[in-house]
Design an enzyme around this catalytic site. Sequence first.
Site, PDB file in Angstrom:
ATOM      1  CB  CYS A  86      -0.919   0.033   1.222  1.00 35.50           C
ATOM      2  SG  CYS A  86      -1.725  -1.527   1.525  1.00 35.50           S
ATOM      3  CG  HIS A 330      -6.440   1.962   0.656  1.00 36.66           C
ATOM      4  ND1 HIS A 330      -5.337   2.616   0.151  1.00 36.66           N
ATOM      5  CD2 HIS A 330      -5.935   0.946   1.410  1.00 36.66           C
ATOM      6  CE1 HIS A 330      -4.238   2.029   0.583  1.00 36.66           C
ATOM      7  NE2 HIS A 330      -4.567   1.012   1.344  1.00 36.66           N
TER       8      HIS A 330
END
Lengths: 381, 102
Positions: A86, A330
């Site tokens: 991420c 996200h």
Amino acid sequence: MTNVYYKIAGLGQTKFGELYDYSIEDLIFEATNLALSEAKLSINDIDSVFIGNMIAGEVSGQSHLGAIFADLFNFNGPVIRVEGACASGGLAVYSALQSLKAKTSKNVLVIGAEKMTDFDSNIIGDCLMQAASQQERDAGLSFPGLYALMTQSYIQKFGLSRNDLSLAPYLMHKNALNNPKAQFQKEFTIEQISNSNKIADPIRILDCSPISDGAAAIIITTESQLEADTAYLADVEVATDSASISNRENQYSINSTKLASKKIYARNNVSATMVNVVEVHDCFSIGLFMAMEDLGFCLQGKCAELLKDICDGKSDLVLNPSGGLKACGHPVGASGVKQILEVSKNIIGSQELRIGLAQNVGGSGGTAVVSLIVNDKYFSL
Amino acid sequence: MKKSNFSPIQNFRKHKETVGFLNHQGVILALTKLENPNPRQYYSGYIGLIKLENGHTLSCPIHTSDIDNAKVNTKVKLSLRLESINLDGLRNYNLVAKIVSE
């Protein structure tokens, strides 16, 4: 000696959300064109490109994003795909800055892009668990499970009520109402968040950032003169820690964030008290708590009080104006670039907001990227 | 026996690590219940962060028969569970934590 400034010259972002009509190529294409248009540059002005992405290989069957970019834009310069779970987007920005400092490029394009909604959440969950350790995968953990264990550790160490934990998503959803690019534009009450469906005790569904599609792009140019009403990338630092939460000093803070931010603050004579706007990695509610404490915005265990002050208008700090990962969405490779984009938007032209920070985390804290973004007024401090 | 879907080397490394922790005892530091456990594994969905007596910490599911009694500071012992059976019928084993009876 000539001064050198790294101007954030162009910003481009797609909507984040379930974008079924968009492929990974479409996302990259749109974000890039928006950034080029804002910077008033053409692709021929770009020397190199860095693309942050985690799972294009698994989801889109396409790992060679450099060649895909070349196809899309008829571009033959260096295009480097950067991966750090991420933190892929943040690492792409870090890599771009190294290229600028080394003078191998004068103008760089950084894109973060991710396509995630083409498969069901079990499959995407497995893909994302590549960011955890083999032992954690063998134990049957998921990312909600990992962050649930971290939340439990935090609660045991500092005490935290369910309603106080809910302050994080509560604030994020309020902020996202002002962001037309956000995946969710709906407010929730503290009670709705605290009573939402359980995912991994004590994490509820409204503690979890969603699975999203999206892309964000920034163009960074090398300048010798400052311009008014402009954002500049002042510095970026990366730190790492073990992939497994079990091997860390503790499970209620992220040491890689502390290490990276310490170096940023020291190199730039800045402290958290000087930061006006910050975007932190709230993949789960506890992520926001740990981030604010690890970055030094409050003492450890005291983030709930800071969030209450922000909610009550008693703090001037602008926290996750995009809505954070929770409410903006996200798309994992895009988030790190979006954070810098959002901080830049908030400080460009502002008299009050001069210093911004972005914190992007990979996995459960195995990688952390902390970026310092300032406007022209910072340089006269 | 048909060829396994796992490479022999992957299986050997995992087996070595698993066997290395067998019968070690420790305490539960933190515990969570996954509402959507990995459907490809046979396990309870209750997973603990366990600190072993030798100082090592690891994540490990709690045995299905112990999920009602497991909580933070409960003493456990690492045993084997059937993790999955692949399409060739090869059984893969992994660790599970069982409460130590006082």
